[in-house]
Design an enzyme around this catalytic site. Structure first.
Site, PDB file in Angstrom:
ATOM      1  N   HIS A   2      50.558  30.848 -26.710  1.00 50.26           N
ATOM      2  CA  HIS A   2      51.700  29.925 -26.618  1.00 50.26           C
ATOM      3  C   HIS A   2      51.700  29.222 -27.973  1.00 50.26           C
ATOM      4  CE1 HIS A   2      54.078  26.707 -24.162  1.00 50.26           C
ATOM      5  NE2 HIS A   2      54.160  26.406 -25.456  1.00 50.26           N
ATOM      6  N   THR A  18      44.168  32.456 -30.164  1.00 49.52           N
ATOM      7  CA  THR A  18      43.482  32.724 -28.885  1.00 49.52           C
ATOM      8  C   THR A  18      44.315  32.304 -27.687  1.00 49.52           C
ATOM      9  OG1 THR A  18      42.319  30.599 -28.991  1.00 49.52           O
ATOM     10  CG2 THR A  18      41.183  32.526 -29.898  1.00 49.52           C
ATOM     11  N   CYS A  46      49.926  30.229 -18.113  1.00 47.16           N
ATOM     12  CA  CYS A  46      49.690  29.856 -19.513  1.00 47.16           C
ATOM     13  C   CYS A  46      49.066  28.466 -19.584  1.00 47.16           C
ATOM     14  CB  CYS A  46      51.010  29.885 -20.282  1.00 47.16           C
ATOM     15  SG  CYS A  46      50.895  29.168 -21.925  1.00 47.16           S
ATOM     16  N   ASP A  82      42.535  18.745 -29.496  1.00 52.20           N
ATOM     17  CA  ASP A  82      41.874  20.029 -29.241  1.00 52.20           C
ATOM     18  C   ASP A  82      40.544  19.763 -28.518  1.00 52.20           C
ATOM     19  OD1 ASP A  82      42.100  23.070 -30.797  1.00 52.20           O
ATOM     20  OD2 ASP A  82      40.226  22.525 -29.776  1.00 52.20           O
ATOM     21  N   HIS A 123      51.548  27.211 -31.282  1.00 57.02           N
ATOM     22  CA  HIS A 123      51.063  25.848 -31.500  1.00 57.02           C
ATOM     23  C   HIS A 123      50.602  25.698 -32.938  1.00 57.02           C
ATOM     24  CE1 HIS A 123      47.721  28.379 -30.173  1.00 57.02           C
ATOM     25  NE2 HIS A 123      46.962  27.664 -30.983  1.00 57.02           N
TER      26      HIS A 123
HETATM   27  P1  5GP Z   1      44.213  29.164 -31.486  1.00 56.55           P
HETATM   28  O1  5GP Z   1      42.865  29.777 -31.623  1.00 56.55           O
HETATM   29  O2  5GP Z   1      45.059  29.898 -30.449  1.00 56.55           O
HETATM   30  O3  5GP Z   1      44.942  28.936 -32.773  1.00 56.55           O
HETATM   31  O4  5GP Z   1      43.965  27.704 -30.927  1.00 56.55           O
HETATM   32  C1  5GP Z   1      43.720  27.421 -29.582  1.00 56.55           C
HETATM   33  C2  5GP Z   1      42.998  26.103 -29.532  1.00 56.55           C
HETATM   34  O5  5GP Z   1      43.058  25.616 -28.202  1.00 56.55           O
HETATM   35  C3  5GP Z   1      41.515  26.178 -29.906  1.00 56.55           C
HETATM   36  O6  5GP Z   1      41.256  25.382 -31.059  1.00 56.55           O
HETATM   37  C4  5GP Z   1      40.792  25.663 -28.659  1.00 56.55           C
HETATM   38  O7  5GP Z   1      39.699  24.835 -28.972  1.00 56.55           O
HETATM   39  C5  5GP Z   1      41.897  24.902 -27.934  1.00 56.55           C
HETATM   40  N1  5GP Z   1      41.720  24.879 -26.489  1.00 56.55           N
HETATM   41  C6  5GP Z   1      41.333  25.910 -25.692  1.00 56.55           C
HETATM   42  N2  5GP Z   1      41.330  25.521 -24.410  1.00 56.55           N
HETATM   43  C7  5GP Z   1      41.720  24.215 -24.390  1.00 56.55           C
HETATM   44  C8  5GP Z   1      41.906  23.258 -23.335  1.00 56.55           C
HETATM   45  O8  5GP Z   1      41.721  23.528 -22.153  1.00 56.55           O
HETATM   46  N3  5GP Z   1      42.306  22.009 -23.706  1.00 56.55           N
HETATM   47  C9  5GP Z   1      42.530  21.666 -25.023  1.00 56.55           C
HETATM   48  N4  5GP Z   1      42.904  20.401 -25.266  1.00 56.55           N
HETATM   49  N5  5GP Z   1      42.360  22.544 -26.031  1.00 56.55           N
HETATM   50  C10 5GP Z   1      41.972  23.804 -25.718  1.00 56.55           C
HETATM   51 ZN    ZN Z   2      53.068  28.732 -22.300  1.00 60.65          ZN
END
Ligand code: 5GP
Ligand code: ZN
Length: 116
Positions: free
Chosen positions: A100, A97, A4, A30, A102
């Site tokens: 985990h 995406t 993860c 992010d 957040h």
């Molecule tokens: P979700 O789409 O799951 O709500 O948000 C996941 C977020 O994680 C996205 O906004 C994406 O830009 C961010 N993200 C993806 N990979 C990484 C990474 O390796 N490092 C950081 N700091 N953010 C990431």
């Molecule tokens: Zn996790």
């Protein structure tokens, strides 16, 4: 959880631009910010989604730990006076995406149209 991304960031295995950390919560920038301030606030315990968090015996404690650090992070990022948006994407159609749980804290500019 071994494969993860956010567990790896929490453990220090993968680097991130960390803006807050305690024993239960980590917050970092992010990698693809949608605004000048775009922070991901993450409970260190691996829980896939908001729904799974709510279903756990310790879910309220973990959610409370996240809630309690928001003012400090907002102050540190200088959006406590101007305001910000807090978002949780849950599941596939919710746009999640990374599996985990957040929360996105977004601000630093006038944000666009509200969804609701
Ligand atoms: P979700 O789409 O799951 O709500 O948000 C996941 C977020 O994680 C996205 O906004 C994406 O830009 C961010 N993200 C993806 N990979 C990484 C990474 O390796 N490092 C950081 N700091 N953010 C990431
Ligand atoms: Zn996790």
């Amino acid at each position: 959880m071994s494969d993860c991304l956010f567990c790896k960031i929490s453990s220090g295995e993968i680097p991130a631009d960390i803006v807050y950390e305690d024993d239960r919560v980590i917050a970092f920038r992010d990698i693809h910010p949608v605004a000048p301030v775009h922070i991901l606030i993450v409970p260190k315990t691996h829980v896939a989604t908001m729904l799974e968090l709510a279903a756990r015996p310790d879910g309220s404690d973990l959610a409370s730990a996240v809630l309690k650090v928001i003012p400090e992070i907002a102050r540190k990022m200088q959006v406590d006076q101007s305001g910000f948006r807090l978002i949780n994407n849950c599941g596939e159609e919710g746009g999640q995406t990374i599996p985990h749980v957040h929360f996105h804290l977004i601000g630093g500019r006038k944000l666009g149209e509200k969804l609701i």
